[in-house]
Design a protein around this motif. Structure first.
Motif, PDB file in Angstrom:
ATOM      1  N   SER A  77      16.038  -1.739  15.198  1.00 57.52           N
ATOM      2  CA  SER A  77      14.646  -1.901  15.524  1.00 57.52           C
ATOM      3  C   SER A  77      13.318  -2.615  14.588  1.00 57.52           C
ATOM      4  N   ASP A  78      12.375  -3.576  15.132  1.00 59.41           N
ATOM      5  CA  ASP A  78      11.467  -4.233  13.950  1.00 59.41           C
ATOM      6  C   ASP A  78      10.823  -2.676  13.300  1.00 59.41           C
ATOM      7  N   LEU A  79      10.843  -1.471  13.635  1.00 59.72           N
ATOM      8  CA  LEU A  79      10.021  -0.426  12.528  1.00 59.72           C
ATOM      9  C   LEU A  79      10.911   0.129  11.547  1.00 59.72           C
ATOM     10  N   LYS A  80      12.578  -0.406  11.999  1.00 53.39           N
ATOM     11  CA  LYS A  80      13.456  -0.245  10.994  1.00 53.39           C
ATOM     12  C   LYS A  80      14.298  -1.558   9.583  1.00 53.39           C
ATOM     13  N   VAL A  81      13.443  -2.501  10.465  1.00 56.13           N
ATOM     14  CA  VAL A  81      13.333  -4.131   9.099  1.00 56.13           C
ATOM     15  C   VAL A  81      12.587  -3.998   8.617  1.00 56.13           C
ATOM     16  N   LEU A  82      11.108  -3.614   8.962  1.00 53.26           N
ATOM     17  CA  LEU A  82       9.702  -3.613   8.262  1.00 53.26           C
ATOM     18  C   LEU A  82       9.979  -2.406   7.542  1.00 53.26           C
ATOM     19  N   LEU A  83      10.562  -1.174   7.145  1.00 50.93           N
ATOM     20  CA  LEU A  83      10.749  -0.219   6.827  1.00 50.93           C
ATOM     21  C   LEU A  83      11.310  -0.562   5.593  1.00 50.93           C
ATOM     22  N   THR A  84      12.571  -1.024   5.751  1.00 53.62           N
ATOM     23  CA  THR A  84      13.778  -1.452   4.776  1.00 53.62           C
ATOM     24  C   THR A  84      13.086  -2.436   3.240  1.00 53.62           C
ATOM     25  N   LYS A  85      11.753  -3.084   4.165  1.00 51.21           N
ATOM     26  CA  LYS A  85      11.731  -4.364   3.390  1.00 51.21           C
ATOM     27  C   LYS A  85      10.483  -3.657   2.640  1.00 51.21           C
ATOM     28  N   LEU A  86       9.722  -2.921   2.948  1.00 49.39           N
ATOM     29  CA  LEU A  86       9.166  -2.017   2.072  1.00 49.39           C
ATOM     30  C   LEU A  86       9.878  -1.368   1.201  1.00 49.39           C
ATOM     31  N   GLY A  87      10.563  -0.651   1.486  1.00 44.83           N
ATOM     32  CA  GLY A  87      11.422   0.448   1.141  1.00 44.83           C
ATOM     33  C   GLY A  87      12.023  -0.485  -0.174  1.00 44.83           C
TER      34      GLY A  87
ATOM     35  N   PHE B 193      -1.656  -1.277   0.080  1.00 44.89           N
ATOM     36  CA  PHE B 193      -2.052  -2.605  -0.449  1.00 44.89           C
ATOM     37  C   PHE B 193      -0.449  -3.272  -0.220  1.00 44.89           C
ATOM     38  N   MET B 194      -0.065  -3.083  -0.551  1.00 48.75           N
ATOM     39  CA  MET B 194       1.651  -3.763  -0.557  1.00 48.75           C
ATOM     40  C   MET B 194       1.940  -3.641   1.124  1.00 48.75           C
ATOM     41  N   ALA B 195       1.472  -2.646   2.095  1.00 49.55           N
ATOM     42  CA  ALA B 195       1.956  -2.325   3.301  1.00 49.55           C
ATOM     43  C   ALA B 195       1.363  -2.849   3.916  1.00 49.55           C
ATOM     44  N   LEU B 196      -0.449  -3.822   3.938  1.00 52.09           N
ATOM     45  CA  LEU B 196      -0.980  -4.067   4.341  1.00 52.09           C
ATOM     46  C   LEU B 196      -0.518  -5.246   3.997  1.00 52.09           C
ATOM     47  N   VAL B 197      -0.633  -5.826   3.012  1.00 50.39           N
ATOM     48  CA  VAL B 197      -0.192  -7.633   2.693  1.00 50.39           C
ATOM     49  C   VAL B 197       1.054  -7.961   3.861  1.00 50.39           C
ATOM     50  N   GLY B 198       2.274  -6.975   3.944  1.00 46.39           N
ATOM     51  CA  GLY B 198       3.332  -7.205   4.595  1.00 46.39           C
ATOM     52  C   GLY B 198       2.874  -6.990   5.728  1.00 46.39           C
ATOM     53  N   ALA B 199       2.106  -6.054   6.151  1.00 49.34           N
ATOM     54  CA  ALA B 199       1.781  -6.574   7.790  1.00 49.34           C
ATOM     55  C   ALA B 199       0.826  -7.661   8.574  1.00 49.34           C
ATOM     56  N   MET B 200      -0.033  -7.846   7.965  1.00 51.03           N
ATOM     57  CA  MET B 200      -0.460  -9.257   8.303  1.00 51.03           C
ATOM     58  C   MET B 200       0.460 -10.431   7.901  1.00 51.03           C
ATOM     59  N   ALA B 201       1.055 -10.446   7.224  1.00 53.22           N
ATOM     60  CA  ALA B 201       2.473 -11.196   6.794  1.00 53.22           C
ATOM     61  C   ALA B 201       3.147 -11.629   7.471  1.00 53.22           C
TER      62      ALA B 201
ATOM     63  N   ILE C 226       3.211  -6.006 -10.487  1.00 49.57           N
ATOM     64  CA  ILE C 226       2.849  -6.099  -9.844  1.00 49.57           C
ATOM     65  C   ILE C 226       2.406  -8.072  -8.489  1.00 49.57           C
ATOM     66  N   ALA C 227       2.268  -8.769  -9.287  1.00 54.74           N
ATOM     67  CA  ALA C 227       1.885  -9.946  -9.209  1.00 54.74           C
ATOM     68  C   ALA C 227       3.367 -10.319  -7.547  1.00 54.74           C
ATOM     69  N   VAL C 228       4.360  -9.904  -8.649  1.00 59.24           N
ATOM     70  CA  VAL C 228       5.895 -11.445  -7.560  1.00 59.24           C
ATOM     71  C   VAL C 228       5.812 -10.141  -6.900  1.00 59.24           C
ATOM     72  N   LEU C 229       5.680  -8.886  -6.632  1.00 60.32           N
ATOM     73  CA  LEU C 229       5.759  -8.202  -5.032  1.00 60.32           C
ATOM     74  C   LEU C 229       4.185  -8.071  -4.374  1.00 60.32           C
ATOM     75  N   PHE C 230       2.967  -8.733  -4.621  1.00 61.68           N
ATOM     76  CA  PHE C 230       2.456  -9.009  -3.509  1.00 61.68           C
ATOM     77  C   PHE C 230       2.998  -9.618  -2.760  1.00 61.68           C
ATOM     78  N   PHE C 231       3.726 -11.408  -3.974  1.00 59.95           N
ATOM     79  CA  PHE C 231       4.259 -12.358  -3.415  1.00 59.95           C
ATOM     80  C   PHE C 231       4.673 -12.033  -2.386  1.00 59.95           C
ATOM     81  N   TYR C 232       6.049 -11.183  -2.842  1.00 61.64           N
ATOM     82  CA  TYR C 232       7.235 -10.770  -1.703  1.00 61.64           C
ATOM     83  C   TYR C 232       6.354 -10.228  -0.600  1.00 61.64           C
ATOM     84  N   CYS C 233       5.311  -9.325  -0.745  1.00 62.74           N
ATOM     85  CA  CYS C 233       5.219  -9.010   0.657  1.00 62.74           C
ATOM     86  C   CYS C 233       4.416  -9.503   1.172  1.00 62.74           C
TER      87      CYS C 233
END
Length: 295
Positions: free
Chosen positions: A105-115, A183-191, A76-83
């Motif tokens: 596309s940018d959407l595909k890049v971000l979706l693969t990061k979340l994936g 939570f992971m998606a929100l942190v990644g989106a803000m990043a 959980i901690a590492v995924l938070f910092f990863y996002c």
């Protein structure tokens, strides 16, 4: 499909230090400390073996479940910092122009990061957790052999416990990833907008929202609001009555009963809403990323 696999593989390569090398080092240190404790006389081999024969299955079950809980918290901690880091890495290392030159596309890049955060990266940590449990059981079984109480039938019982606990850890990881997906998606989106500043912002965001509700609608203090109650609810994985009942009994651990209990206590409506929320914020982040980079 090949592009998506390549992008996920890239995420693993760039972050293998936190998800593979670091955990392996921790396992090595723990295993070395355990061996050293026996060899230098810090633990009595005969006493340890005798303890393992009193209630061996419970010793192994609790020990491996403890490892699983520790690795879950680590994940959980590492995924938070990863996002917070991975979603902004392209901009930071000047790889943005390279990816913009490819038909991705940018959407595909971000979706693969979340994936990657939902599949291969937790999968690696899960594999390390299984390895740590295997080493734990190996040390315990060797202890019983030296003590003269271990045998092949006993090893078979240990293997059965290992499979049961491994299944339970997998169920917790799968349900936890689904539960914490928004939570992971929100942190990644803000990043994508603020980079690593997404870490302190995401930690402060619940307090700010709760304070705004308190200021506008009133209340005893900012942490007694509807929004704060919701954040507390969504921040903790649903409890499993089976785990509490099992821990206070002498029954063997049943992974299927535990998994069924966990799934039945999941708020699947919230999981669905969280998945939709994750897709929406990732889409908004991809549009921001595309427009900012085009300019």
């Amino acid at each position: 499909m090949k592009a998506s696999i390549a992008l996920v593989h890239r995420e693993f390569i760039e972050h293998r230090g936190a998800f593979l090398i670091g955990p392996l080092i921790l396992v090595g240190i723990l295993f070395g400390a355990t061996i050293l404790a026996f060899t230098v006389g810090r633990l009595d081999m005969r006493f340890s073996g005798a303890m393992a024969t009193v209630a061996p299955m419970r010793v192994y079950e609790v020990g491996f479940l403890g490892f699983g809980l520790a690795w879950s918290l680590y994940l959980i901690a590492v995924l938070f910092f990863y996002c917070a880091d991975g979603f902004a890495a392209d901009k930071r290392n000047n790889a943005m122009l390279f990816w913009k030159s490819m038909p991705v596309s940018d959407l595909k890049v971000l979706l693969t990061k979340l994936g990657a955060a939902l599949t291969i990266l937790p999968g690696v940590v899960y594999a390390v957790a299984l390895l740590s449990g295997l080493l734990l059981f190996g040390v315990a079984f060797v202890t019983t052999l030296i003590n003269g109480t271990g045998n092949v039938a006993f090893l078979g019982s240990i293997a059965g416990v290992y499979g049961q606990v491994a299944l339970a850890i997998l169920a917790v990881l799968a349900c936890g990833l689904l539960w914490y997906l928004p939570f992971m998606a929100l942190v990644g989106a803000m990043a994508t907008a603020v980079g690593r500043w997404a870490i302190p912002i995401s930690l402060l965001l619940p307090s700010l929202i709760s304070t705004m509700e308190w200021v506008t609608l009133g209340g005893f203090h900012p942490f007694v609001t509807k929004s704060w109650e919701f954040f507390e609810y969504r921040a903790s994985l649903p409890a499993t009555p089976y785990a509490d009942a099992w821990f206070g009994s002498n029954r063997p651990f049943d992974a299927m009963a535990f998994t069924t209990d966990l799934i039945s206590h999941m708020d699947w409506l919230q999981v669905g809403i969280g998945a939709v929320f994750a897709l929406v914020v990732i889409y908004i982040a991809s549009e921001y990323r595309r427009r900012v980079n085009d300019n």
